[in-house]
Scaffold this motif. Structure first.
Motif, PDB file in Angstrom:
ATOM      1  N   SER A   1       0.829  -1.203   0.000  1.00  0.00           N
ATOM      2  CA  SER A   1       0.000   0.000   0.000  1.00  0.00           C
ATOM      3  C   SER A   1       0.866   1.256   0.000  1.00  0.00           C
ATOM      4  O   SER A   1       1.842   1.343   0.739  1.00  0.00           O
ATOM      5  CB  SER A   1      -0.902  -0.021   1.234  1.00  0.00           C
TER       6      SER A   1
ATOM      7  N   LYS B   1       1.321   2.503  -7.076  1.00  0.00           N
ATOM      8  CA  LYS B   1       0.687   1.728  -8.149  1.00  0.00           C
ATOM      9  C   LYS B   1      -0.442   2.502  -8.834  1.00  0.00           C
ATOM     10  O   LYS B   1      -0.456   2.637 -10.059  1.00  0.00           O
ATOM     11  CB  LYS B   1       0.131   0.397  -7.588  1.00  0.00           C
ATOM     12  N   THR B   2      -1.382   3.015  -8.019  1.00  0.00           N
ATOM     13  CA  THR B   2      -2.515   3.747  -8.599  1.00  0.00           C
ATOM     14  C   THR B   2      -2.030   4.980  -9.351  1.00  0.00           C
ATOM     15  O   THR B   2      -2.486   5.266 -10.457  1.00  0.00           O
ATOM     16  CB  THR B   2      -3.504   4.148  -7.482  1.00  0.00           C
ATOM     17  N   THR B   3      -1.079   5.689  -8.769  1.00  0.00           N
ATOM     18  CA  THR B   3      -0.542   6.888  -9.426  1.00  0.00           C
ATOM     19  C   THR B   3       0.021   6.533 -10.800  1.00  0.00           C
ATOM     20  O   THR B   3      -0.186   7.257 -11.772  1.00  0.00           O
ATOM     21  CB  THR B   3       0.543   7.525  -8.534  1.00  0.00           C
TER      22      THR B   3
HETATM   23  N1  LIG Z   1      -3.401  13.492  -4.925  1.00  0.00           N
HETATM   24  C1  LIG Z   1      -2.439  13.212  -4.049  1.00  0.00           C
HETATM   25  N2  LIG Z   1      -1.900  14.171  -3.263  1.00  0.00           N
HETATM   26  C2  LIG Z   1      -0.915  13.890  -2.391  1.00  0.00           C
HETATM   27  N3  LIG Z   1      -0.373  12.675  -2.216  1.00  0.00           N
HETATM   28  C3  LIG Z   1      -0.864  11.670  -2.963  1.00  0.00           C
HETATM   29  C4  LIG Z   1      -1.924  11.876  -3.913  1.00  0.00           C
HETATM   30  N4  LIG Z   1      -2.190  10.681  -4.512  1.00  0.00           N
HETATM   31  C5  LIG Z   1      -1.343   9.782  -3.951  1.00  0.00           C
HETATM   32  N5  LIG Z   1      -0.544  10.361  -3.025  1.00  0.00           N
HETATM   33  C6  LIG Z   1       0.515   9.707  -2.233  1.00  0.00           C
HETATM   34  O1  LIG Z   1       1.377   9.037  -3.143  1.00  0.00           O
HETATM   35  C7  LIG Z   1       1.761   7.765  -2.653  1.00  0.00           C
HETATM   36  C8  LIG Z   1       1.377   6.675  -3.641  1.00  0.00           C
HETATM   37  O2  LIG Z   1      -0.039   6.571  -3.698  1.00  0.00           O
HETATM   38  P1  LIG Z   1      -0.789   5.520  -4.608  1.00  0.00           P
HETATM   39  O3  LIG Z   1      -2.241   5.781  -4.497  1.00  0.00           O
HETATM   40  O4  LIG Z   1      -0.202   5.528  -5.966  1.00  0.00           O
HETATM   41  O5  LIG Z   1      -0.418   4.150  -3.876  1.00  0.00           O
HETATM   42  P2  LIG Z   1      -0.902   2.664  -4.165  1.00  0.00           P
HETATM   43  O6  LIG Z   1       0.330   1.864  -4.424  1.00  0.00           O
HETATM   44  O7  LIG Z   1      -1.954   2.645  -5.191  1.00  0.00           O
HETATM   45  O8  LIG Z   1      -1.489   2.213  -2.740  1.00  0.00           O
HETATM   46  P3  LIG Z   1      -2.776   1.282  -2.388  1.00  0.00           P
HETATM   47  O9  LIG Z   1      -2.324  -0.138  -2.549  1.00  0.00           O
HETATM   48  O10 LIG Z   1      -3.036   1.612  -0.942  1.00  0.00           O
HETATM   49  O11 LIG Z   1      -3.913   1.664  -3.288  1.00  0.00           O
HETATM   50  C9  LIG Z   1       1.120   7.632  -1.272  1.00  0.00           C
HETATM   51  O12 LIG Z   1       2.057   8.006  -0.310  1.00  0.00           O
HETATM   52  C10 LIG Z   1      -0.029   8.631  -1.336  1.00  0.00           C
HETATM   53  O13 LIG Z   1      -0.333   9.118  -0.044  1.00  0.00           O
END
Ligand SMILES: Nc1ncnc2c1ncn2[C@@H]1O[C@H](COP(=O)(O)OP(=O)(O)OP(=O)(O)O)[C@@H](O)[C@H]1O
Ligand SMILES: [Mg+2]
Length: 351
Positions: free
Chosen positions: A39, A43-45
């Motif tokens: 988490s 990934k989502t980004t």
């Molecule tokens: N719009 C935003 N503004 C500020 N920080 C952000 C934003 N979107 C994501 N982040 C930060 O960027 C990092 C990566 O987020 P992301 O959503 O890509 O993670 P992820 O791997 O998809 O996690 P998960 O498995 O929980 O969905 C995290 O630390 C998150 O808090």
């Protein structure tokens, strides 16, 4: 093989937060590519940048060889299945699937035909008039997937689409997704934090940690030859031994010598050996194994197909061993003394 998506030196910052830190990878046409990581690793980004909902701070994304920097999301040949599905609750199944096509002004008879095809693809024929609230979790999942597929995107991006489902349904959907992928031939980029899902479905996996890609390869390469402690641990809770390497042998304090397989490039003197729980044999007597040690059972969990043991070794390390139950008539009891062992080719040296 033709390259479909190329992510080149891409970084994404949100103010001070570096969500994605200089990542590069390519996805071939028709490939099932997974981004796997804990988490918050980015990934989502990464997915949102590929489909255009976020702009990279640095670097560039190409789809089918074309730079995407100035291409808005609706003009990209991608579609995203969101982490939280986002079906329209006030619309029925038909209208949900038809939504994207109506925006594109596809004629209604064509829409009807395509919705029917999609419902057949996910084995829900006749579901057109159902309300979203009348669907099971797995059915919602399937509708969300075909709603994104009905536009015939070249690349389908899936953000943890099986997240809210229970284990059994997830396993069914994994099989289902692989079949859908085979039938439509679309390129899939799949995001998950579940190593089992990634290993089962992917042609290629990129493991992410703290915004970076730490290893990329086939499921077999990632599982059998992890390149770091993080990957070894993340991909399937493994056992580690730390010791000093010399001439094919690692000397572990208070335990003794562990023979390791030749041909691994080892330059450092202090190394970690990773041995997966299912590669360790357990018994009263163990013959013909390269490494055998004495231990004592401290816990045992019977799980039908296998038994998981915790075994305390002489150096006070606690080992996890997963033993199949084939041909087994009893399980070892807590406190019982046993031998555990493995062959050198079943362990991995990590620097
Ligand atoms: N719009 C935003 N503004 C500020 N920080 C952000 C934003 N979107 C994501 N982040 C930060 O960027 C990092 C990566 O987020 P992301 O959503 O890509 O993670 P992820 O791997 O998809 O996690 P998960 O498995 O929980 O969905 C995290 O630390 C998150 O808090
Ligand atoms: Mg996410």
């Amino acid at each position: 093989m033709k390259i479909d998506v190329e992510v080149k030196n891409v970084t994404k910052k949100f103010g001070e937060v570096i969500a994605v830190d200089n990542i590069s990878f390519t996805v071939e046409k028709g490939q099932f590519f997974s981004l796997l990581g804990p988490s918050g690793c980015g990934k989502t980004t990464t997915l949102r940048m590929i489909c255009g909902f976020e702009t990279p701070t640095e670097g560039e994304i190409f789809i089918d060889g074309k730079p995407m920097t100035n291409v808005p999301p609706y003009k990209r040949p991608t579609n995203l299945v969101f982490q939280n599905l986002a079906l329209f609750p006030h619309m029925n199944v038909y209208d949900n699937i038809a939504f994207g096509l109506r925006i594109k002004k596809v004629p209604e008879p064509e829409i009807q035909k395509r919705v029917k095809e999609m419902l057949e693809l996910v084995r829900l024929p006749g579901y057109e008039k159902r309300k979203i609230s009348q669907l099971s979790g797995g059915e919602k999942q399937r509708i969300a997937i075909v709603r994104a597929l009905v536009n015939r995107p070249a690349v389908l991006l899936l953000d943890e689409p099986l997240g809210p489902l229970d284990l059994k349904l997830r396993e069914e959907m994994v099989v289902e997704l692989k079949r859908i992928k085979r039938e439509v031939g679309t390129t899939f980029i799949y995001v998950t934090h579940d190593q089992g899902e990634a290993l089962t479905m992917s042609d290629k996996i990129a493991v992410m940690n703290k915004g970076k890609i730490v290893q990329m390869g086939t499921p077999l390469e990632i599982y059998e030859r992890p390149n770091s402690k993080f990957v070894a641990d993340f991909i399937g809770g493994t056992n580690f031994f730390e010791g000093r390497y010399r001439d094919g042998v690692v000397e572990v304090d208070k335990l003794g010598k562990i023979i390791v397989a030749p041909g691994q490039r080892i330059s450092k003197k202090t190394v970690l050996i990773s041995v997966k729980p299912e590669k360790i044999s357990i018994g009263k007597k163990l013959r013909k194994l390269d490494n055998v040690f004495d231990g004592k059972i401290t816990e045992s969990f019977y799980q039908g197909k296998s038994v998981t043991y915790k075994v305390l070794l002489e150096n006070d390390s606690l080992l996890t061993v997963v033993a199949p139950t084939t041909g087994v008539e009893f399980i070892f009891k807590i406190g019982e003394r046993v031998k555990i062992g493995w062959n050198k080719r079943d362990a991995r040296v990590i620097e």
